[in-house]
Design a protein around this motif. Structure first.
Motif, PDB file in Angstrom:
ATOM      1  N   SER A  14      -2.516 -26.550 -50.831  1.00 26.92           N
ATOM      2  CA  SER A  14      -2.995 -27.804 -51.417  1.00 26.92           C
ATOM      3  C   SER A  14      -2.068 -28.984 -51.099  1.00 26.92           C
ATOM      4  N   LYS A  15      -0.760 -28.750 -51.054  1.00 24.56           N
ATOM      5  CA  LYS A  15       0.171 -29.839 -50.737  1.00 24.56           C
ATOM      6  C   LYS A  15      -0.033 -30.333 -49.313  1.00 24.56           C
ATOM      7  N   GLN A  16      -0.220 -29.409 -48.392  1.00 22.76           N
ATOM      8  CA  GLN A  16      -0.441 -29.782 -46.996  1.00 22.76           C
ATOM      9  C   GLN A  16      -1.760 -30.534 -46.835  1.00 22.76           C
ATOM     10  N   ASN A  24      -3.311 -32.203 -49.148  1.00 24.85           N
ATOM     11  CA  ASN A  24      -3.172 -33.502 -49.811  1.00 24.85           C
ATOM     12  C   ASN A  24      -2.503 -34.522 -48.884  1.00 24.85           C
ATOM     13  N   ARG A  25      -1.457 -34.091 -48.185  1.00 26.47           N
ATOM     14  CA  ARG A  25      -0.777 -34.994 -47.252  1.00 26.47           C
ATOM     15  C   ARG A  25      -1.698 -35.380 -46.091  1.00 26.47           C
TER      16      ARG A  25
END
Length: 202
Positions: A18-20, A22-23
């Motif tokens: 999810s962090k990747q 999101n970026r």
């Protein structure tokens, strides 16, 4: 180079967390603001849609993608008719939401709520593709035995009942489903009264 990296990574993004994601979506959004024309933005939207179509995405990733598409849709819909050029990919995404909602059932009530919110927003704006899809899926959604309406909690039921107002037409098959939902007690008496009021307005 950045544009190609973003599109390639999104299209092959099944292993992204999810962090990747999101970026990547943040960069995608910025790229879309730099060049606000369909030729430049459509490949980016298509890359996000390719990821969105993948099955077994983690819930946080699916939520991020939904929020991204919702943001793009709202921005596009805010343009005047004179300069609006509807993204074909965005229209396809929007048209697929009612069927996704019908298939989701009880598996993820939070995701269902997000879908309902987006569908409601588009329906209230008389989005043609969305309304056609909603009409085609209505009997599934309002099925008195295992439709989305009877499976979800009261607040989601209320929003689904409100959607009846926006349907292009109310065929006998759908009216039968709605009637049985009321008779079988699949919704509260208060909500049934709201539904009857909406049907009378139609």
């Amino acid at each position: 180079m950045i544009r190609k990296f973003v599109t390639d990574t999104l299209q092959d993004g099944s292993r992204l967390n999810s962090k990747q994601v999101n970026r990547l979506l943040g960069v995608t959004w910025r790229l879309m603001q730099i060049q606000q024309n369909k030729v430049a933005t459509e490949p980016l939207i298509k890359a996000v849609y390719t990821l969105y179509q993948q099955r077994n995405l983690l819930f946080p990733v699916r939520t991020l993608l939904l929020k991204f598409f919702s943001r793009v849709y709202q921005k596009e819909d805010s343009k005047t008719q004179r300069i609006r050029s509807r993204s074909k990919v965005l229209s396809r995404w929007l048209a697929g939401l009612p069927q996704q909602l019908a298939l989701l059932g009880l598996r993820n009530p939070e995701l269902s709520n997000q879908l309902i919110d987006i569908i409601h927003s588009a329906a209230s704006r008389a989005n043609k593709e969305l309304l056609q899809s909603l009409q085609a899926t209505a009997v599934q959604i309002y099925d008195p035995l295992d439709g989305t309406l009877v499976l979800l909690p009261a607040e989601a039921q209320r929003r689904l009942v409100q959607l009846v107002y926006f349907l292009p037409c109310l065929p006998a098959s759908l009216l039968t489903c709605l009637s049985r939902c009321c008779i079988m007690g699949r919704m509260s008496s208060e909500l049934a009264a709201t539904l009857i009021g909406i049907l009378r307005m139609r």
